[in-house]
Design an enzyme around this catalytic site. Structure first.
Site, PDB file in Angstrom:
ATOM      1  N   ASP A  67      73.552  36.998  80.119  1.00 44.64           N
ATOM      2  CA  ASP A  67      72.766  37.572  81.255  1.00 44.64           C
ATOM      3  C   ASP A  67      70.944  36.927  80.873  1.00 44.64           C
ATOM      4  O   ASP A  67      70.821  35.491  80.128  1.00 44.64           O
ATOM      5  CB  ASP A  67      71.949  38.775  80.370  1.00 44.64           C
ATOM      6  CG  ASP A  67      72.256  38.635  77.904  1.00 44.64           C
ATOM      7  OD1 ASP A  67      71.788  37.741  78.093  1.00 44.64           O
ATOM      8  OD2 ASP A  67      72.148  39.605  77.649  1.00 44.64           O
ATOM      9  N   ASN A 136      71.466  49.087  69.092  1.00 44.68           N
ATOM     10  CA  ASN A 136      71.334  50.564  70.181  1.00 44.68           C
ATOM     11  C   ASN A 136      73.387  51.075  70.824  1.00 44.68           C
ATOM     12  O   ASN A 136      74.030  51.302  71.524  1.00 44.68           O
ATOM     13  CB  ASN A 136      71.372  50.942  71.293  1.00 44.68           C
ATOM     14  CG  ASN A 136      70.863  49.904  72.346  1.00 44.68           C
ATOM     15  OD1 ASN A 136      71.981  48.870  72.190  1.00 44.68           O
ATOM     16  ND2 ASN A 136      70.215  49.937  73.306  1.00 44.68           N
ATOM     17  N   HIS A 138      74.429  48.154  72.307  1.00 42.95           N
ATOM     18  CA  HIS A 138      74.706  47.451  73.919  1.00 42.95           C
ATOM     19  C   HIS A 138      75.695  45.390  73.395  1.00 42.95           C
ATOM     20  O   HIS A 138      75.326  44.991  72.518  1.00 42.95           O
ATOM     21  CB  HIS A 138      73.021  47.516  74.318  1.00 42.95           C
ATOM     22  CG  HIS A 138      72.639  46.417  73.851  1.00 42.95           C
ATOM     23  ND1 HIS A 138      71.046  46.164  74.576  1.00 42.95           N
ATOM     24  CD2 HIS A 138      72.722  45.535  73.151  1.00 42.95           C
ATOM     25  CE1 HIS A 138      70.492  45.712  74.137  1.00 42.95           C
ATOM     26  NE2 HIS A 138      71.230  44.671  73.187  1.00 42.95           N
ATOM     27  N   GLU A 143      74.167  48.548  78.553  1.00 44.97           N
ATOM     28  CA  GLU A 143      73.414  49.828  77.738  1.00 44.97           C
ATOM     29  C   GLU A 143      74.105  51.108  77.581  1.00 44.97           C
ATOM     30  O   GLU A 143      74.875  51.181  78.645  1.00 44.97           O
ATOM     31  CB  GLU A 143      72.192  50.072  78.433  1.00 44.97           C
ATOM     32  CG  GLU A 143      71.029  48.987  78.199  1.00 44.97           C
ATOM     33  CD  GLU A 143      70.647  48.192  77.054  1.00 44.97           C
ATOM     34  OE1 GLU A 143      70.928  48.679  75.917  1.00 44.97           O
ATOM     35  OE2 GLU A 143      69.645  47.174  77.371  1.00 44.97           O
TER      36      GLU A 143
HETATM   37  P1  PGA Z   1      69.357  39.628  68.566  1.00 41.23           P
HETATM   38  O1  PGA Z   1      69.568  40.445  70.029  1.00 41.23           O
HETATM   39  O2  PGA Z   1      70.322  39.117  68.342  1.00 41.23           O
HETATM   40  O3  PGA Z   1      67.585  39.666  69.649  1.00 41.23           O
HETATM   41  O4  PGA Z   1      69.210  40.641  67.313  1.00 41.23           O
HETATM   42  C1  PGA Z   1      70.802  40.810  69.956  1.00 41.23           C
HETATM   43  C2  PGA Z   1      70.617  41.938  71.284  1.00 41.23           C
HETATM   44  O5  PGA Z   1      70.647  42.542  71.834  1.00 41.23           O
HETATM   45  O6  PGA Z   1      72.388  41.510  71.850  1.00 41.23           O
END
Ligand code: PGA
Length: 251
Positions: A67, A136, A138, A143
């Site tokens: 992404d 959450n 995702h 999402e």
């Molecule tokens: P993070 O993000 O490694 O900064 O916790 C993970 C994600 O949102 O996929």
């Protein structure tokens, strides 16, 4: 799904790095799916070390990131292009022309998303996809929702994602609200997937993922149960809300 619960962040990173190193040595032309965020940083440090010790060679490796924020230029310190260059690519012998990250400033975003999936396909698909998980549930920027996108798409970020990612920005208002993200189908087509998670703030999402029998758009990571080669590498804090017996369900 195979599960490894490691003592802490460093042990998690060591296991994941070892798996990537094994893949790269098995297939020096591997197509690797990369992720950004706090979770994989330790893994990338270990890959740089392995490169310096001549244990791996990136010269024929191709990478695709999951992404990128819409609107950010690759030189913006908050862009995922900048993150990848800074945390991995600039320190190893990868050919930067072989490192693909969605262009958050593409003119025609819809056409760009389609082209991104086609490009992955044209290289024979992703051999090994590295994924984090949001608080959450995702994966990439898929999402929680009733319906998820199959292909690379323009994602609107969840409030909770904007809040967690704001730690990297000067203020929450600076966090982009949309991104280009691989869709669930783009991710599920990878031959192998490694998902990593650490820390107490991921414990609830991991608990839902491992303790529930449901595959649901409201927990996008749950779709990984349908994939035949997923390894989940987490630390004890991320596992802390799960039942000890869960360890024996995923081995
Ligand atoms: P993070 O993000 O490694 O900064 O916790 C993970 C994600 O949102 O996929």
């Amino acid at each position: 799904m195979k599960l490894y619960v490691e003592k802490d962040y460093d042990a998690m990173s060591r296991r994941v790095a070892a798996m990537i190193i094994e893949e790269m040595n098995y297939n020096p032309r591997s197509v690797l799916g990369m992720s950004t965020g706090g979770t994989p940083m330790g893994t990338y440090e270990l890959l740089i070390k392995a490169y310096e010790e001549k244990k791996i060679d990136f010269s024929r490796i191709k990478t695709f990131n999951c992404d990128e924020y819409i609107g950010l230029h690759g030189e913006d310190p908050n862009s995922y292009r900048y993150f990848m260059n800074n945390n991995l690519f600039n320190h190893v012998n990868v050919d930067t022309r072989n490192t693909y990250i969605p262009d958050g400033r593409a003119k025609n975003l819809q056409a760009y998303c389609k082209a991104y999936d086609n490009l992955i396909e044209s290289f024979g698909g992703i051999d090994l996809q590295l994924l984090g998980i949001g608080t959450n549930g995702h994966i990439a920027f898929n999402e929680p929702a009733e319906e998820l996108s199959l292909n690379t798409f323009i994602a609107q970020l969840d409030e909770s994602t904007i809040k967690s990612n704001s730690r990297f920005f000067d203020s929450i208002e600076d966090v982009p609200t949309s991104a280009i993200s691989m869709g669930m189908g783009s991710i599920m087509k990878a031959n192998k997937i490694i998902m990593l998670a650490n820390g107490k703030n991921k414990a609830e999402a991991i608990n839902r993922l491992l303790e529930s029998e449901l595959v649901t758009g409201w927990l996008p990571a749950s779709f990984l149960h349908l994939h035949t080669d997923v390894t989940l590498v987490i630390d004890e804090e991320a596992f802390s809300l799960c039942d000890e017996r869960t360890l024996y369900k995923f081995y």
